[in-house]
Design a protein around this motif. Structure first.
Motif, PDB file in Angstrom:
ATOM      1  N   HIS A  68       0.826  -1.208   0.000  1.00 47.75           N
ATOM      2  CA  HIS A  68       0.000   0.000   0.000  1.00 47.75           C
ATOM      3  C   HIS A  68       0.866   1.266   0.000  1.00 47.75           C
ATOM      4  N   VAL A  69       1.242   1.792   1.182  1.00 46.91           N
ATOM      5  CA  VAL A  69       2.020   3.025   1.230  1.00 46.91           C
ATOM      6  C   VAL A  69       3.484   2.770   1.558  1.00 46.91           C
ATOM      7  N   ALA A  70       3.801   1.538   2.003  1.00 46.30           N
ATOM      8  CA  ALA A  70       5.173   1.255   2.433  1.00 46.30           C
ATOM      9  C   ALA A  70       6.208   1.524   1.336  1.00 46.30           C
ATOM     10  N   PRO A  71       5.986   1.138   0.076  1.00 41.68           N
ATOM     11  CA  PRO A  71       7.005   1.414  -0.948  1.00 41.68           C
ATOM     12  C   PRO A  71       7.293   2.902  -1.108  1.00 41.68           C
ATOM     13  N   ARG A  72       6.241   3.733  -0.987  1.00 47.13           N
ATOM     14  CA  ARG A  72       6.440   5.177  -1.117  1.00 47.13           C
ATOM     15  C   ARG A  72       7.325   5.688   0.017  1.00 47.13           C
TER      16      ARG A  72
END
Lengths: 210, 141
Positions: free
Chosen positions: A127-131
């Motif tokens: 979800h947002v972890a890669p960002r």
């Protein structure tokens, strides 16, 4: 491979400490062994590369809470009260072990459905972890992603946590330090006086009613 | 423990290095493991060590309960204040980019201030808990 062996050893140590905590009746030993339990968990977190969590666990779990428990222990008798010997001890133990085994089995069964450790395709990592991981080093120039997530991306949560710590401190102070305040002679006198006057007033009111 | 020279000397030698290490953990949290929560606990540990060795009265003379209560609130106010300042700079609440107008410096300053607020609150709450528990027993026995 070594990592797995270290994990197995530490987990075995955790189980050993937990059983020892259950078996002993001395509160001092229980508190010291809980500190050891926290330290072992910290070692497991280090092995999982979660250094920040390990740091917190070692400082809070093994350090401060042991001291606080020891300080709080002086409220209590040194030995655990022996369980009352009744006929139902055996059946109670039986029921407790059945519940433990069933609940543990269900947890293990549920854990089989979890994605593998470190799986990049796990939902939590999609979800947002890669960002966060990409931005933190290159855009914000802060190498420790844990800090950016804690203080910046999730700043509201941490504000809430800080307020929770503050409120907890206030609560304990109101419960414990508030009790020490009445100990001062002048304060105790004034409260005694106020209660005396209030009872006198109450009596006067009662008298008037009569 | 007050009259044992080993404890007294060890506590005196260790006090400053523990606080120094706590400050390192506090302000190095951007680059390595650590941050306000851990640093707060470590700094509180130094004061608790002092209180354990030299007695609770000495510890209370070092940090009085009144001051400690204010410090507890100041930490939360530092954190909330960063959010309010970023509001007045034209950003959103706790939007660190608005603090200086640039992403890199704004985030660095914002995170350091916010972690400072967390550290201050955690230090004083831990110290207050210790003084409350240990002091309650000492005062009522």
């Amino acid at each position: 491979m070594t990592s797995i062996m270290i994990d197995m050893f530490l987990l075995g140590l955790l189980v050993f400490i937990a059983v020892m905590i259950l078996r002993t009746g001395k509160l001092f030993a229980v508190i010291v062994m809980s500190g050891g339990y926290s330290l072992t968990s910290a070692a497991i977190f280090v092995n999982l590369d979660a250094v920040d969590v390990a740091f917190t666990e070692a400082a809070v779990g093994a350090g401060i809470s042991t001291v606080l428990f020891l300080a709080a222990m002086s409220f209590l008798p040194a030995e655990e009260k022996a369980a009352s010997k009744s006929d139902s001890t055996f059946s109670r133990t039986l029921i407790a072990s059945i519940v433990c085994v069933v609940a543990g089995g269900l947890l293990v069964f549920a854990a089989l459905d979890l994605p593998a450790f470190g799986d990049p395709n796990a939902p939590a990592h999609m979800h947002v972890a890669p960002r966060y991981l990409e931005e933190s080093g290159t855009l914000l120039h802060i190498p420790n992603v844990v800090t950016t997530v804690l203080a910046s991306y999730r700043g509201f949560d941490t504000l809430g946590e800080t307020i929770v710590v503050f409120t907890a401190g206030l609560g304990v102070l109101m419960l414990l330090a508030g009790a020490t305040r009445t100990r001062r002679p002048d304060a105790a006198q004034s409260t005694a006086q106020s209660t005396a006057t209030s009872t006198a007033r109450g009596k006067a009111k009662k008298g008037a009613a009569k | 423990m007050k009259n044992n020279p080993v404890f007294r000397v060890a506590a005196k030698i260790l006090f400053a290095p523990i606080i120094l290490f706590g400050l390192y953990v506090q302000f190095h949290g951007d680059f390595g493991p650590g941050g306000g929560f851990q640093a707060g606990v470590i700094i509180a540990a130094a004061f608790i060590l002092h209180g354990l060795v030299f007695g609770l009265d000495q510890g209370r003379r070092l940090v009085s309960a009144r001051v400690n209560l204010w410090v507890m609130a100041i930490g939360v106010l530092i954190y909330g204040g960063v959010g309010v300042v970023s509001l007045f700079q034209g950003g959103l609440f706790l939007d660190y980019n608005a603090l200086t107008g640039s992403v890199v410096s704004g985030q660095h300053i914002g995170i350091i201030l916010v972690e400072l607020g967390v550290g201050v609150t955690v230090t004083s709450v831990m110290l207050a808990l210790f003084h409350a528990f240990a002091g309650f027993v000492e005062d009522h026995s």
